[in-house]
Write a protein that holds these residues in place. Structure first.
Motif, PDB file in Angstrom:
ATOM      1  N   GLU A 143      45.670  42.763  49.283  1.00  0.00           N
ATOM      2  CA  GLU A 143      45.005  41.344  48.781  1.00  0.00           C
ATOM      3  C   GLU A 143      46.630  40.115  49.506  1.00  0.00           C
ATOM      4  O   GLU A 143      47.605  40.669  48.452  1.00  0.00           O
ATOM      5  CB  GLU A 143      44.952  40.754  47.243  1.00  0.00           C
ATOM      6  CG  GLU A 143      44.592  39.317  46.970  1.00  0.00           C
ATOM      7  CD  GLU A 143      44.671  39.306  45.624  1.00  0.00           C
ATOM      8  OE1 GLU A 143      44.216  37.988  44.969  1.00  0.00           O
ATOM      9  OE2 GLU A 143      43.640  40.350  45.088  1.00  0.00           O
TER      10      GLU A 143
ATOM     11  N   TRP B 144      48.356  36.819  49.755  1.00  0.00           N
ATOM     12  CA  TRP B 144      48.131  35.320  48.975  1.00  0.00           C
ATOM     13  C   TRP B 144      47.048  34.927  49.027  1.00  0.00           C
ATOM     14  O   TRP B 144      46.210  33.789  49.571  1.00  0.00           O
ATOM     15  CB  TRP B 144      49.011  34.610  50.158  1.00  0.00           C
ATOM     16  CG  TRP B 144      50.418  34.341  50.720  1.00  0.00           C
ATOM     17  CD1 TRP B 144      51.322  34.967  49.835  1.00  0.00           C
ATOM     18  CD2 TRP B 144      50.906  34.449  51.778  1.00  0.00           C
ATOM     19  NE1 TRP B 144      52.314  34.696  50.122  1.00  0.00           N
ATOM     20  CE2 TRP B 144      51.929  34.836  51.915  1.00  0.00           C
ATOM     21  CE3 TRP B 144      49.937  33.974  52.933  1.00  0.00           C
ATOM     22  CZ2 TRP B 144      53.304  34.400  53.204  1.00  0.00           C
ATOM     23  CZ3 TRP B 144      50.839  34.246  54.608  1.00  0.00           C
ATOM     24  CH2 TRP B 144      52.533  33.968  54.031  1.00  0.00           C
ATOM     25  N   SER B 145      46.429  36.227  47.858  1.00  0.00           N
ATOM     26  CA  SER B 145      45.239  35.515  46.675  1.00  0.00           C
ATOM     27  C   SER B 145      44.254  35.157  48.147  1.00  0.00           C
ATOM     28  O   SER B 145      42.984  35.018  47.619  1.00  0.00           O
ATOM     29  CB  SER B 145      45.005  33.603  46.522  1.00  0.00           C
ATOM     30  OG  SER B 145      45.904  33.670  45.707  1.00  0.00           O
ATOM     31  N   ASP B 146      44.217  35.815  49.468  1.00  0.00           N
ATOM     32  CA  ASP B 146      43.329  35.971  50.135  1.00  0.00           C
ATOM     33  C   ASP B 146      43.025  38.119  50.379  1.00  0.00           C
ATOM     34  O   ASP B 146      44.052  38.931  50.432  1.00  0.00           O
ATOM     35  CB  ASP B 146      43.199  35.669  51.101  1.00  0.00           C
ATOM     36  CG  ASP B 146      42.088  35.278  51.812  1.00  0.00           C
ATOM     37  OD1 ASP B 146      40.843  35.278  51.430  1.00  0.00           O
ATOM     38  OD2 ASP B 146      41.908  34.547  53.178  1.00  0.00           O
TER      39      ASP B 146
ATOM     40  N   ARG C 201      36.350  37.850  53.235  1.00  0.00           N
ATOM     41  CA  ARG C 201      35.731  38.174  51.472  1.00  0.00           C
ATOM     42  C   ARG C 201      34.022  37.822  51.776  1.00  0.00           C
ATOM     43  O   ARG C 201      33.780  37.728  52.684  1.00  0.00           O
ATOM     44  CB  ARG C 201      36.654  36.109  51.447  1.00  0.00           C
ATOM     45  CG  ARG C 201      35.643  35.314  52.172  1.00  0.00           C
ATOM     46  CD  ARG C 201      36.428  33.934  51.384  1.00  0.00           C
ATOM     47  NE  ARG C 201      37.558  33.823  52.192  1.00  0.00           N
ATOM     48  CZ  ARG C 201      38.497  33.172  53.138  1.00  0.00           C
ATOM     49  NH1 ARG C 201      37.490  32.572  53.521  1.00  0.00           N
ATOM     50  NH2 ARG C 201      39.924  32.895  53.438  1.00  0.00           N
TER      51      ARG C 201
END
Length: 164
Positions: free
Chosen positions: A14, A16-18, A84
């Motif tokens: 993960e 930067w939140s991706d 995702r």
């Protein structure tokens, strides 16, 4: 590099939140460095003969390097699709979850209010989103039942002056 083959879970991280594939991230960093540095040096060499000041040529070359970063970003976005997983309609169709969310909304200052108080554009939007029926199914809050009393109601025996 096959963009459609799923990566093993140990290669995912993960950032930067991706979710990213670490190998593809390394390739993207390499591509970004190669294109931006090449653009910087090529522009620097070309501009030294055109621009009178070497400092100005260096500044313009830095802009070319930044443009190379943007170009590298576009290339990497095309080469490496997102990892995702988008799952729709999981908790929104669960009646228990909806009841819990509505109870939380009712506990907020001002409570839920009523649909009759809403302006027409808001009612239209609720109907378009399929949420209008959810709010029409709610039982009206009565002032006699303390569990369903509106959040703005005062506790029994309290006055406005005592709460101030």
């Amino acid at each position: 590099m096959e963009p459609n083959s799923p990566a093993p879970s140990w290669r995912l991280a993960e950032v930067w939140s991706d979710t990213v594939d670490l190998r593809q991230l390394a390739w993207a960093i390499g591509i970004g460095i190669a294109i931006s540095v090449t653009g910087f040096f090529a522009a620097s060499r070309w501009l030294r003969g055109i621009v009178a000041s070497p400092e100005l040529a260096h500044a313009y070359a830095m802009l070319a390097g930044l443009a190379g970063c943007v170009i590298a970003g576009v290339i990497c976005a095309r080469l490496f699709p997102p990892k995702r997983e988008v799952i729709e309609h999981t908790s929104t169709h669960d009646p228990a979850w909806r009841a819990e969310v509505l109870a939380e909304l009712a506990d907020q200052p001002g409570g839920l209010g009523s649909l009759a108080d809403l302006p027409e554009p808001v009612v239209r939007e609720l109907k378009e989103l399929g949420l209008y029926d959810l709010f029409t199914e709610l039982p009206p809050a009565s002032a006699t039942d303390p569990t369903t009393a509106p959040a703005t109601a005062l506790p029994q025996g309290a006055s406005k002056e005592a709460l101030a």
